[in-house]
Structures are given as C-alpha cells and as structure tokens.
Design a protein around this motif. Sequence first.
Motif, short mmCIF file in Angstrom:
data_model
loop_
_atom_site.label_atom_id
_atom_site.label_comp_id
_atom_site.label_asym_id
_atom_site.label_seq_id
_atom_site.Cartn_x
_atom_site.Cartn_y
_atom_site.Cartn_z
N VAL A 9 -3.12 10.50 2.81
CA VAL A 9 -2.40 9.62 1.89
C VAL A 9 -0.97 10.10 1.67
O VAL A 9 -0.06 9.29 1.45
CB VAL A 9 -3.16 9.54 0.54
CG1 VAL A 9 -2.34 8.81 -0.52
CG2 VAL A 9 -4.51 8.86 0.73
N GLU A 10 -0.77 11.41 1.78
CA GLU A 10 0.57 11.96 1.60
C GLU A 10 1.57 11.39 2.61
O GLU A 10 2.78 11.45 2.38
CB GLU A 10 0.53 13.48 1.72
CG GLU A 10 -0.08 14.18 0.51
CD GLU A 10 -1.58 14.33 0.58
OE1 GLU A 10 -2.12 15.31 0.03
OE2 GLU A 10 -2.26 13.45 1.18
N ALA A 11 1.07 10.83 3.72
CA ALA A 11 1.95 10.24 4.73
C ALA A 11 2.33 8.79 4.42
O ALA A 11 3.19 8.23 5.10
CB ALA A 11 1.29 10.30 6.11
N LEU A 12 1.73 8.21 3.41
CA LEU A 12 1.98 6.79 3.12
C LEU A 12 3.43 6.49 2.73
O LEU A 12 3.98 5.48 3.17
CB LEU A 12 1.04 6.29 2.03
CG LEU A 12 -0.35 5.89 2.51
CD1 LEU A 12 -1.25 5.59 1.31
CD2 LEU A 12 -0.30 4.69 3.45
N PRO A 13 4.09 7.30 1.89
CA PRO A 13 5.48 6.96 1.56
C PRO A 13 6.37 6.86 2.80
O PRO A 13 7.19 5.94 2.90
CB PRO A 13 5.91 8.13 0.66
CG PRO A 13 4.64 8.58 0.01
CD PRO A 13 3.60 8.44 1.09
N THR A 14 6.19 7.76 3.76
CA THR A 14 6.98 7.70 5.00
C THR A 14 6.63 6.46 5.80
O THR A 14 7.52 5.79 6.35
CB THR A 14 6.74 8.96 5.85
OG1 THR A 14 7.15 10.11 5.10
CG2 THR A 14 7.51 8.90 7.15
N LEU A 15 5.35 6.12 5.87
CA LEU A 15 4.92 4.93 6.60
C LEU A 15 5.56 3.68 6.00
O LEU A 15 6.09 2.82 6.73
CB LEU A 15 3.40 4.81 6.58
CG LEU A 15 2.82 3.55 7.21
CD1 LEU A 15 3.07 3.53 8.71
CD2 LEU A 15 1.31 3.43 6.91
N LEU A 16 5.54 3.57 4.69
CA LEU A 16 6.11 2.39 4.04
C LEU A 16 7.62 2.33 4.24
O LEU A 16 8.19 1.24 4.40
CB LEU A 16 5.77 2.39 2.55
CG LEU A 16 4.30 2.23 2.20
CD1 LEU A 16 4.13 2.06 0.70
CD2 LEU A 16 3.66 1.05 2.92
N ASP A 17 8.27 3.49 4.22
CA ASP A 17 9.72 3.50 4.48
C ASP A 17 10.02 2.97 5.87
O ASP A 17 10.97 2.20 6.06
CB ASP A 17 10.26 4.93 4.34
CG ASP A 17 10.37 5.38 2.89
OD1 ASP A 17 10.30 4.51 2.00
OD2 ASP A 17 10.50 6.59 2.66
#
Length: 225
Positions: free
Chosen positions: A212-220
């Motif tokens: 889940v920690e990778a989600l902000p980068t994915l959304l960016d």
Amino acid sequence: MILDLFGTLVAAPSVVERRAAAAQFAAILRVSPAVAESVLSDSWQARHDGQMESTTEVAVHLVARCDASAACVDELEVLLARLAHVRLQADASLLRALEQLRRGGARLAVLSDASPDIAEAWSASDLAPHFDAVVFSCRAGAVKPDRLLFRTVLRDLGVAPQQALYCGDGGGDELAGAERAGMRAVRVERRGGPSGLAFGETAWSGRAIPDVEALPTLLDRWGQR
C-alpha cells in the motif's frame, strides 16, 4: 480508494499464528488444539457473513460447537477482543502512506471480510481515523466477492464505480469482484508474506504493486498521464 484489510493494510495471519491462537482457544474451552482449530475453520463463514452480530455471539457459538461449558463464554469473549486488537496493529509506514493519500485528496474506505470481534475493535485502532467509510462483511451480511459489498462501500464512500480504485491482496476473488462492479483494481503483495492465510484466492494478471505504501506514487503516475 477502497482497500482490503487483512493481507493489505495489516498482515494476514500465518499458519503458525493461527495455530497459536487456536491453542489459546483450546486452553479456555478445555479441548485439544486440533479441535479448536477445526471449529474455528468450520465456523469461518458463519462468523463473517452476518449470522452473528457481536463478539458475544461468536463466543457463544464457539463454546457450543466445542461442547464446552457456558461458563467459558466471558473468558473467550475477552480473548477474541484481545486478539482482534492485536490483529489491527498497523505499520507506521502504512499509516504515513494513508495520510499522504488523504493529503492528496483521496477518499479512503475499507472493505473487508471480518468477524464481529474485528468490527467492534476497529474504532479503537490506529487505522480508523484515516478512513471515510468502512464496510465489514459481518455487518453487510455477505462475503467477498458478493456484489452487495462493493455496492455498499461505493455508496458509503459517495463515489461512482468508475471513480474508484480497489486495492487488495486477492483473497476472496476480490480483485475480479471489484472489476465486475465497475472499478479498477490493483493487487498488492500479501502483507505478512506468502505464508499468510487467504481464502478464495484466484489468479490475477492485472496491475500489481509491492504494498500500500506504493499507492501514492502509483496515483501520481496516473495523474501525469
């Protein structure tokens, strides 16, 4: 954004952890650990699909299934509540990622197959303040991938299916279920490692991220397209 709970936000229990919990149940119920583990496994559906409305009802059910003394109910209820509290402990890195998502404007919801003890422990967890909506199977009266659950969480979050991203480790056929409900879906590697227990897992060939920690980068990245 809609997130699964076990295996996604918090670690899915391993076989070893499940056996350790069963041993604690067995000590209270005065049965063998094998009997306690069997009863826990056999009662999964009933504990998660709304047949039981409270931790007390779960304790009563388990006591009856083990043919144990009714005097065990109170002690078993305390154990259920304590284990639920432990299971909802979240990593600091996960909490930071959720806060980052919220600062970026995301509305967050949890959709989880969960028993009443988990539902009752939720509000006191460190996770609860980060979410705008939460749907537990024991409250909704269905387990994944029942479309009722996806309709309910979309309604509670106040978004249309095409506006939502579902994120989970894949148990309960949840990723395909989310897509059938009209959402995009992304898989995360099971939190707690591959030994974590999952029910109804199906193959997934879609997008996957490590956690889940990778989600902000994915959304960016999506936002830049």
